[in-house]
Design a protein around this motif. Structure first.
Motif, PDB file in Angstrom:
ATOM      1  N   TYR A   1      -4.242  -1.018  -1.771  1.00 24.23           N
ATOM      2  CA  TYR A   1      -3.478  -2.247  -1.540  1.00 24.23           C
ATOM      3  C   TYR A   1      -2.443  -2.013  -0.440  1.00 24.23           C
TER       4      TYR A   1
ATOM      5  N   SER B   1       0.307  -8.055 -11.719  1.00 22.71           N
ATOM      6  CA  SER B   1      -0.679  -8.647 -10.826  1.00 22.71           C
ATOM      7  C   SER B   1      -0.898 -10.110 -11.170  1.00 22.71           C
TER       8      SER B   1
ATOM      9  N   GLN C   1      -4.020  -2.133   2.891  1.00 24.69           N
ATOM     10  CA  GLN C   1      -4.257  -3.518   3.323  1.00 24.69           C
ATOM     11  C   GLN C   1      -2.981  -4.105   3.931  1.00 24.69           C
TER      12      GLN C   1
END
Length: 167
Positions: free
Chosen positions: A137, A29, A140
């Motif tokens: 995620y 990340s 999204q």
């Protein structure tokens, strides 16, 4: 070399069609950045970008790959280094709190109103699902509005890598 893929290159099939030395290291990340689909592609559609916000709550999740440095110039050409993207040195966080230096690409030509083509969005989703990005995620990513590519042949060519290996 360590390369952080956060868009279409998360798909191992997509990346392998471009360079052959990529080996997955881990999920990773990039804090303080937000994934945006506003990079102006050469085809007129939107591509992914790691947009710097500096906000602690913003994070881009992707895949850390090891690539042979001999493949870097080829990857640079595919990514449009100097023509829409610049190289960015990043410090990534691994799932166990590891810190990894890597490089990635950041957009220099953006348009907040541009949208990706459906085939590009599919590359991103294929990579996210393949590598097990967190479900929220992935949702999204799924929610991003995408457009039909008016070039039907390009759409077919882009998605052929999945058809070819699914049979």
């Amino acid at each position: 070399m360590r390369y952080f893929a956060y868009g279409s290159n998360m798909s191992t099939r997509r990346l392998a069609a471009r360079i052959d030395s990529a080996h997955r290291i881990s999920l990773a990340s990039l804090p303080g950045h937000q994934l945006r689909w506003h990079k102006q592609g050469r085809d007129g559609s939107g591509k992914c970008d790691v947009h710097y916000t500096g906000e602690g709550s913003h994070v881009v999740i992707g895949v850390l790959f090891e690539i042979d440095e001999r493949d870097k110039p080829l990857l640079d050409r595919f990514e449009g280094l100097g023509n829409g993207y610049r190289e960015l040195a990043v410090e990534l966080l691994g799932p166990g709190g590891e810190c990894w230096p890597a490089f990635t690409y950041q957009a220099t030509l953006t348009d907040p109103d541009i949208r990706p083509y459906l085939w590009y969005k599919r590359h991103v989703l294929e990579g996210a699902l393949e590598h097990g990005l967190p479900a929220d995620y992935v949702e999204q990513l799924r929610a991003v509005a995408a457009l039909e590519d008016p070039d039907v042949e390009r759409h077919r060519r882009e998605l052929y890598i999945y058809e070819r290996w699914d049979t």
